[in-house]
Scaffold this active site. Structure first.
Site, PDB file in Angstrom:
ATOM      1  N   LEU A  88      10.206   2.230  -9.048  1.00  0.00           N
ATOM      2  CA  LEU A  88       9.006   3.131  -9.205  1.00  0.00           C
ATOM      3  C   LEU A  88       9.511   4.151 -10.298  1.00  0.00           C
ATOM      4  O   LEU A  88       9.116   5.449 -10.310  1.00  0.00           O
ATOM      5  CB  LEU A  88       8.340   3.919  -7.867  1.00  0.00           C
ATOM      6  CG  LEU A  88       7.751   2.915  -7.060  1.00  0.00           C
ATOM      7  CD1 LEU A  88       7.395   3.884  -5.871  1.00  0.00           C
ATOM      8  CD2 LEU A  88       6.718   2.157  -7.647  1.00  0.00           C
ATOM      9  N   CYS A  89      10.373   3.869 -11.136  1.00  0.00           N
ATOM     10  CA  CYS A  89      10.589   4.659 -12.050  1.00  0.00           C
ATOM     11  C   CYS A  89      10.913   3.758 -13.547  1.00  0.00           C
ATOM     12  O   CYS A  89      11.755   3.787 -14.465  1.00  0.00           O
ATOM     13  CB  CYS A  89      12.235   5.227 -12.090  1.00  0.00           C
ATOM     14  SG  CYS A  89      13.464   3.910 -11.620  1.00  0.00           S
ATOM     15  N   GLY A  90       9.860   3.081 -13.734  1.00  0.00           N
ATOM     16  CA  GLY A  90       9.592   2.441 -14.948  1.00  0.00           C
ATOM     17  C   GLY A  90      10.569   1.227 -15.300  1.00  0.00           C
ATOM     18  O   GLY A  90      11.119   0.690 -14.457  1.00  0.00           O
TER      19      GLY A  90
END
Length: 291
Positions: A88-90
């Site tokens: 969930l951090c690109g």
């Protein structure tokens, strides 16, 4: 054609997701401030230590310490990968893993084909990726960023040093994200070993008397330098991860906002069409009764 109920369910689900992404953005922003402060505070000490060692190495015989001596024939390479524990951090993990894989399979393709490339993975994402694909992993540190501690950096540096001294690695490279700004982390692959003698432009500023001896000073500085550099890289990567997560969650929140706007328009149109249809049926029924 979705019904009004279907659209309402989607709107409700997206609103819930939007609340989660907004909360995650705020948490990442708070963690980023702390991680950024730690990374910035570590830079001056790491930089000065590197400058001292580079200056000293340029003045004395590098054979005094085998970690300062480069090897002509590089047959074995150790890659230290610093990734993240969570997603969930690109594209943060994807990009750093791609760079590490490029270093392993392309930059050192000959060594890789001969089984001469091994890895130390800090962070669950990198460890899981390379373990599942059968790469040679010397040590893994999953979930290390849940409670980041200097002892881990020291252990990684000691492992790399021991492998270099035993001849199990002729070169050690660290692949990590350097924190520059919230929008622009920099992917880096830096040589950790052997330690290169760097010119600081101050070598001829005066003569020095070394006490107790150059060899003793170098032996004291080298472990500190290696541990500090690995620690700085881990702090940089931690800050870059939180910045990437904050940006990703902000983008997800904005996307949810735009999707809600589109769904509300669709919902209003569907409701208007349903009302128009009901009115038409009422008018048609009234006309039928008159006739």
């Amino acid at each position: 054609m979705p019904t009004l109920k279907d659209i309402r369910v989607r709107i409700k689900g997206i609103k819930s997701t939007q609340q989660v992404t907004k909360a995650m953005k705020m948490v990442a922003a708070a963690k980023l401030r702390r991680a950024q402060e730690r990374a910035i505070m570590a830079r001056p000490y790491a930089g000065k230590l590197k400058e001292m060692l580079g200056s000293l190495s340029a003045k004395v015989d590098t054979s005094l310490n085998p970690l300062l001596s480069s090897r002509q024939d590089v047959k074995k390479v150790l890659v230290i990968l610093i990734a993240a524990d969570r997603g969930l951090c690109g594209a943060f993990n994807t990009n750093i893993i791609k760079l590490a894989q490029k270093v392993v399979t392309e930059d050192y393709a000959a060594q890789y084909k001969n089984g001469g490339v091994s890895l130390i993975c800090a962070g669950s994402r990198g460890f899981d990726y390379f373990r599942k694909r059968g790469f040679s992993i010397v040590k893994g540190y999953p979930s290390v960023f849940q409670n980041l501690d200097f002892s881990v950096a020291r252990e990684i540096a000691e492992t790399a040093s021991a492998m270099y001294l035993r001849g199990e690695a002729d070169k050690v490279i660290v692949v990590y994200n350097e924190f520059k700004s919230v929008l622009a982390p920099v992917l880096k692959a830096e040589d950790l070993l052997p330690i290169a003698a760097e010119s600081t432009g101050k070598e001829n500023s005066g003569d020095y008397i070394y006490e107790p001896s150059p060899a003793a000073i170098i032996d004291e500085l080298v472990p500190k330098h290696l541990s500090t550099q690995v620690w700085r890289m881990m702090l940089e990567s931690s800050a870059a991860e939180q910045a990437a997560r904050m940006t990703a969650m902000d983008s997800a929140t904005e996307n949810a906002k735009e999707l809600l706007r589109t769904l509300n328009i669709s919902y209003n149109r569907a409701r208007q069409a349903a009302i128009t249809k009901e009115l038409s049926e009422i008018v048609a029924g009234a006309d039928a009764l008159k006739n």
